[in-house]
Write an enzyme that holds these catalytic residues in place. Sequence first.
Site, PDB file in Angstrom:
ATOM      1  N   GLY A  48       0.824  -1.198   0.000  1.00  0.00           N
ATOM      2  CA  GLY A  48       0.000   0.000   0.000  1.00  0.00           C
ATOM      3  C   GLY A  48       0.859   1.249   0.000  1.00  0.00           C
ATOM      4  O   GLY A  48       1.982   1.240   0.536  1.00  0.00           O
ATOM      5  N   GLN A  53       3.386  10.017   0.791  1.00  0.00           N
ATOM      6  CA  GLN A  53       4.652   9.280   0.930  1.00  0.00           C
ATOM      7  C   GLN A  53       5.595   9.530  -0.247  1.00  0.00           C
ATOM      8  O   GLN A  53       6.791   9.292  -0.130  1.00  0.00           O
ATOM      9  CB  GLN A  53       4.382   7.767   1.049  1.00  0.00           C
ATOM     10  CG  GLN A  53       3.661   7.389   2.331  1.00  0.00           C
ATOM     11  CD  GLN A  53       3.464   5.892   2.412  1.00  0.00           C
ATOM     12  OE1 GLN A  53       2.500   5.369   1.887  1.00  0.00           O
ATOM     13  NE2 GLN A  53       4.383   5.197   3.052  1.00  0.00           N
ATOM     14  N   CYS A 110       5.838   0.166   7.428  1.00  0.00           N
ATOM     15  CA  CYS A 110       5.460   1.288   6.569  1.00  0.00           C
ATOM     16  C   CYS A 110       6.675   1.651   5.728  1.00  0.00           C
ATOM     17  O   CYS A 110       7.797   1.689   6.248  1.00  0.00           O
ATOM     18  CB  CYS A 110       5.032   2.472   7.433  1.00  0.00           C
ATOM     19  SG  CYS A 110       4.625   3.951   6.482  1.00  0.00           S
ATOM     20  N   LEU A 111       6.454   1.931   4.458  1.00  0.00           N
ATOM     21  CA  LEU A 111       7.578   2.270   3.574  1.00  0.00           C
ATOM     22  C   LEU A 111       8.227   3.588   3.993  1.00  0.00           C
ATOM     23  O   LEU A 111       9.349   3.867   3.594  1.00  0.00           O
ATOM     24  CB  LEU A 111       7.106   2.346   2.114  1.00  0.00           C
ATOM     25  CG  LEU A 111       6.490   1.045   1.570  1.00  0.00           C
ATOM     26  CD1 LEU A 111       6.098   1.218   0.113  1.00  0.00           C
ATOM     27  CD2 LEU A 111       7.435  -0.127   1.731  1.00  0.00           C
ATOM     28  N   HIS A 152      -4.508   1.954   7.563  1.00  0.00           N
ATOM     29  CA  HIS A 152      -3.121   2.444   7.552  1.00  0.00           C
ATOM     30  C   HIS A 152      -2.951   3.547   6.494  1.00  0.00           C
ATOM     31  O   HIS A 152      -2.393   4.615   6.782  1.00  0.00           O
ATOM     32  CB  HIS A 152      -2.181   1.261   7.280  1.00  0.00           C
ATOM     33  CG  HIS A 152      -0.735   1.626   7.162  1.00  0.00           C
ATOM     34  ND1 HIS A 152       0.218   1.171   8.060  1.00  0.00           N
ATOM     35  CD2 HIS A 152      -0.056   2.393   6.268  1.00  0.00           C
ATOM     36  CE1 HIS A 152       1.404   1.652   7.717  1.00  0.00           C
ATOM     37  NE2 HIS A 152       1.262   2.396   6.627  1.00  0.00           N
ATOM     38  N   GLU A 153      -3.442   3.291   5.288  1.00  0.00           N
ATOM     39  CA  GLU A 153      -3.247   4.268   4.197  1.00  0.00           C
ATOM     40  C   GLU A 153      -4.097   5.520   4.404  1.00  0.00           C
ATOM     41  O   GLU A 153      -3.641   6.626   4.120  1.00  0.00           O
ATOM     42  CB  GLU A 153      -3.551   3.625   2.837  1.00  0.00           C
ATOM     43  CG  GLU A 153      -2.671   2.424   2.470  1.00  0.00           C
ATOM     44  CD  GLU A 153      -1.178   2.679   2.595  1.00  0.00           C
ATOM     45  OE1 GLU A 153      -0.743   3.830   2.414  1.00  0.00           O
ATOM     46  OE2 GLU A 153      -0.441   1.714   2.891  1.00  0.00           O
ATOM     47  N   HIS A 156      -2.405   7.991   6.586  1.00  0.00           N
ATOM     48  CA  HIS A 156      -1.400   8.837   5.918  1.00  0.00           C
ATOM     49  C   HIS A 156      -2.027  10.132   5.396  1.00  0.00           C
ATOM     50  O   HIS A 156      -1.387  11.180   5.407  1.00  0.00           O
ATOM     51  CB  HIS A 156      -0.775   8.093   4.730  1.00  0.00           C
ATOM     52  CG  HIS A 156       0.344   7.165   5.103  1.00  0.00           C
ATOM     53  ND1 HIS A 156       1.493   7.607   5.713  1.00  0.00           N
ATOM     54  CD2 HIS A 156       0.507   5.828   4.922  1.00  0.00           C
ATOM     55  CE1 HIS A 156       2.315   6.569   5.901  1.00  0.00           C
ATOM     56  NE2 HIS A 156       1.739   5.485   5.437  1.00  0.00           N
TER      57      HIS A 156
END
Length: 199
Positions: A48, A53, A110-111, A152-153, A156
Site C-alpha cells: 500500500g 509518501q 510502513c515504507l 493504515h493508508e 497517511h
Amino acid sequence: MLRKIYQAGHPILRNQSKLVTKNQLAKESTQELIDHMIATLRDVPGVGLAAPQVGESLQIIILDDQKKYHEPIPKRVLQQQGRREVPLTVLVNPKLEILNEEMAVFFEGCLSVDGYLGPVPRAIRVHVKAWDRHGVLFSYVAEGWHARMLQHELDHLQGALYVDRMIPKGFMTAKNFVNLWRDSSQAKILKSFQLPSSS
Ligand code: ZN
C-alpha cells in the site's frame, strides 16, 4: 517513473492531504502521479502507498497485495490475519467507516518508517467509499488485512503514521521481526506485550 519515498521526520508525512477535484484528477500530471505510485510500490515491493509518501499532499492511495507476497508467511498466520490477495486498487478521496468495534493486533510496517515494524490494533471490518482513478464512485466492505491496509493508508492522508497507534513495547527492527515474530499468532503477540486478551 519511480518516486522517492519520504521517510518519517519529513513534515509532508504529517500534513492533512487535500481533496482531489474532478478536474485535477483528469489532468495528465495527476494520472502520471498514480502511475508513478504504482511503479514505486511494485518496485519496493509493498502492499500500500499514499500520495504524501511520494511528496504529494493529495488524497490518493493505492493497494496491491499480491499472492506471491504471502508465500513466506505460514497459512495459519495468513488465516488469523484474514489476509487474502487484494488486486491493484486506486482510491481517490476515500472515506472510511468502521463497521465493527472489534480490533485485531498484528505487526505493521510502513515504507516511510523503513526497517521497522510494530504491533497495531485495527478494526477488523470497514466500509470504504472512494473515486477510482477516473472519478467513478465505488464502495465496498473490507475485512481482515484488507481493512487494516485501508486504515493504515487513510491515516497517511490525515498526517498519521502507524507508530502513533502501535503498542510501543512491540516496536522492532524488520530483521528481528522476520527472525523472531513473523510466524507468531495473535495470542502470542498479545501475551508478549502484556495486553489483555481480545475477544
Ligand atoms: Zn505507511
